[in-house]
Design a protein around this motif. Structure first.
Motif, PDB file in Angstrom:
ATOM      1  N   PHE A   1      -6.632  -0.419 -10.630  1.00 45.92           N
ATOM      2  CA  PHE A   1      -5.210  -0.455 -10.717  1.00 45.92           C
ATOM      3  C   PHE A   1      -4.459   0.712 -10.999  1.00 45.92           C
ATOM      4  O   PHE A   1      -3.350   0.799 -11.015  1.00 45.92           O
ATOM      5  CB  PHE A   1      -4.942  -1.441 -12.146  1.00 45.92           C
ATOM      6  N   CYS A   2      -5.267   1.723 -10.811  1.00 43.74           N
ATOM      7  CA  CYS A   2      -4.685   3.329 -10.975  1.00 43.74           C
ATOM      8  C   CYS A   2      -5.239   3.835  -9.747  1.00 43.74           C
ATOM      9  O   CYS A   2      -6.250   3.718  -9.167  1.00 43.74           O
ATOM     10  CB  CYS A   2      -5.112   3.932 -12.169  1.00 43.74           C
TER      11      CYS A   2
ATOM     12  N   GLN B   1      -2.693   3.026 -19.708  1.00 39.06           N
ATOM     13  CA  GLN B   1      -2.671   3.259 -18.516  1.00 39.06           C
ATOM     14  C   GLN B   1      -3.965   3.661 -17.706  1.00 39.06           C
ATOM     15  O   GLN B   1      -4.074   4.970 -17.198  1.00 39.06           O
ATOM     16  CB  GLN B   1      -1.574   4.139 -17.882  1.00 39.06           C
TER      17      GLN B   1
ATOM     18  N   ILE C   1      -0.400   7.463  -5.724  1.00 35.94           N
ATOM     19  CA  ILE C   1       0.903   6.616  -5.016  1.00 35.94           C
ATOM     20  C   ILE C   1       1.259   7.767  -4.101  1.00 35.94           C
ATOM     21  O   ILE C   1       1.971   8.722  -4.527  1.00 35.94           O
ATOM     22  CB  ILE C   1       1.762   6.330  -6.161  1.00 35.94           C
TER      23      ILE C   1
ATOM     24  N   LYS D   1       1.871  -5.868 -20.577  1.00 35.86           N
ATOM     25  CA  LYS D   1       2.008  -4.600 -19.821  1.00 35.86           C
ATOM     26  C   LYS D   1       2.009  -3.576 -20.781  1.00 35.86           C
ATOM     27  O   LYS D   1       2.097  -2.105 -20.449  1.00 35.86           O
ATOM     28  CB  LYS D   1       3.726  -4.584 -19.049  1.00 35.86           C
TER      29      LYS D   1
ATOM     30  N   THR E   1      -4.261  -3.175  -6.822  1.00 37.48           N
ATOM     31  CA  THR E   1      -3.372  -2.608  -5.596  1.00 37.48           C
ATOM     32  C   THR E   1      -3.996  -1.465  -4.917  1.00 37.48           C
ATOM     33  O   THR E   1      -3.881  -1.246  -3.713  1.00 37.48           O
ATOM     34  CB  THR E   1      -2.034  -2.263  -5.668  1.00 37.48           C
TER      35      THR E   1
ATOM     36  N   CYS F   1      -0.375   4.328 -12.283  1.00 34.61           N
ATOM     37  CA  CYS F   1      -0.940   2.799 -12.612  1.00 34.61           C
ATOM     38  C   CYS F   1      -0.063   1.913 -11.955  1.00 34.61           C
ATOM     39  O   CYS F   1       0.981   1.937 -12.405  1.00 34.61           O
ATOM     40  CB  CYS F   1      -1.596   2.678 -13.824  1.00 34.61           C
ATOM     41  N   ARG F   2      -0.455   0.486 -11.729  1.00 32.36           N
ATOM     42  CA  ARG F   2       0.283  -0.625 -11.615  1.00 32.36           C
ATOM     43  C   ARG F   2      -0.265  -1.762 -11.997  1.00 32.36           C
ATOM     44  O   ARG F   2      -1.473  -2.057 -11.888  1.00 32.36           O
ATOM     45  CB  ARG F   2       0.457  -0.917 -10.103  1.00 32.36           C
TER      46      ARG F   2
ATOM     47  N   GLY G   1      -1.165  -7.535  -6.119  1.00 35.83           N
ATOM     48  CA  GLY G   1      -1.708  -6.886  -7.206  1.00 35.83           C
ATOM     49  C   GLY G   1      -2.593  -7.199  -8.365  1.00 35.83           C
ATOM     50  O   GLY G   1      -2.999  -6.733  -9.111  1.00 35.83           O
TER      51      GLY G   1
END
Length: 172
Positions: free
Chosen positions: A126-127, A53, A130, A49, A120, A155-156, A116
């Motif tokens: 991934f970004c 980002q 939202i 993680k 997602t 981002c997720r 995800g």
């Protein structure tokens, strides 16, 4: 930290080589059938993680986790094949082939994949924007949606990646 889980979906398959019609039967005896066991299993690995980002960096971290999960999946498949071979009174031999099963159309991705893991915001994304609903408390103190939304870029990063393999082993 890497975690490993075995998907309890496994199948034993004994394959035989088939010869063409009668012309070859008269010339030579048929060869002994190839004997194999095929086991399907999954390996799971956590995604780092602590990456930049952006979609490209997160996709690289997901791919690295997938690469770490493959040997775990093959090891799980070997354990499952060993269990199957022992139950049938057979001895497990070397690994003959490995393949990745087709993704299931019912789950929208690889079997057992975390939500995800493929992005997602779309495949490999991934970004993105939202959107969250704006909620306010009414006169009775109950939270209600106002019908408006708040939008922000974010981002997720998926927590883990699952890799499923089908491994075929020789038996004797």
């Amino acid at each position: 930290m890497l975690a490993r889980h075995s998907v309890p979906v496994a199948a034993a398959v004994v394959t035989a080589a088939l010869l063409p019609a009668a012309a070859t039967e008269a010339q030579a005896p048929a060869p002994a059938p190839a004997r194999t066991i095929t086991a399907i299993a999954a390996g799971r690995a956590t995604v780092n993680k602590d990456v930049a980002q952006n979609s490209k960096a997160i996709a690289a971290a997901v791919e690295a986790a997938r690469n770490r999960a493959i040997p775990l999946a093959i090891a799980s498949a070997r354990e499952e094949a060993q269990r199957l071979a022992a139950a049938g009174g057979l001895t497990l031999g070397p690994l003959v082939s490995v393949s990745e099963p087709e993704p299931s159309p019912f789950f929208g991705g690889p079997v057992g994949a975390a939500y995800g893991a493929e992005g997602t915001f779309g495949p490999g994304r991934f970004c993105g924007q939202i959107r969250t609903p704006i909620r306010r408390r009414d006169a009775r103190g109950v939270l209600r949606n106002t019908g408006r939304v708040r939008s922000r870029f974010g981002c997720r990063v998926p927590g883990e990646v699952a890799q499923t393999v089908s491994a075929t082993f020789a038996i004797s």
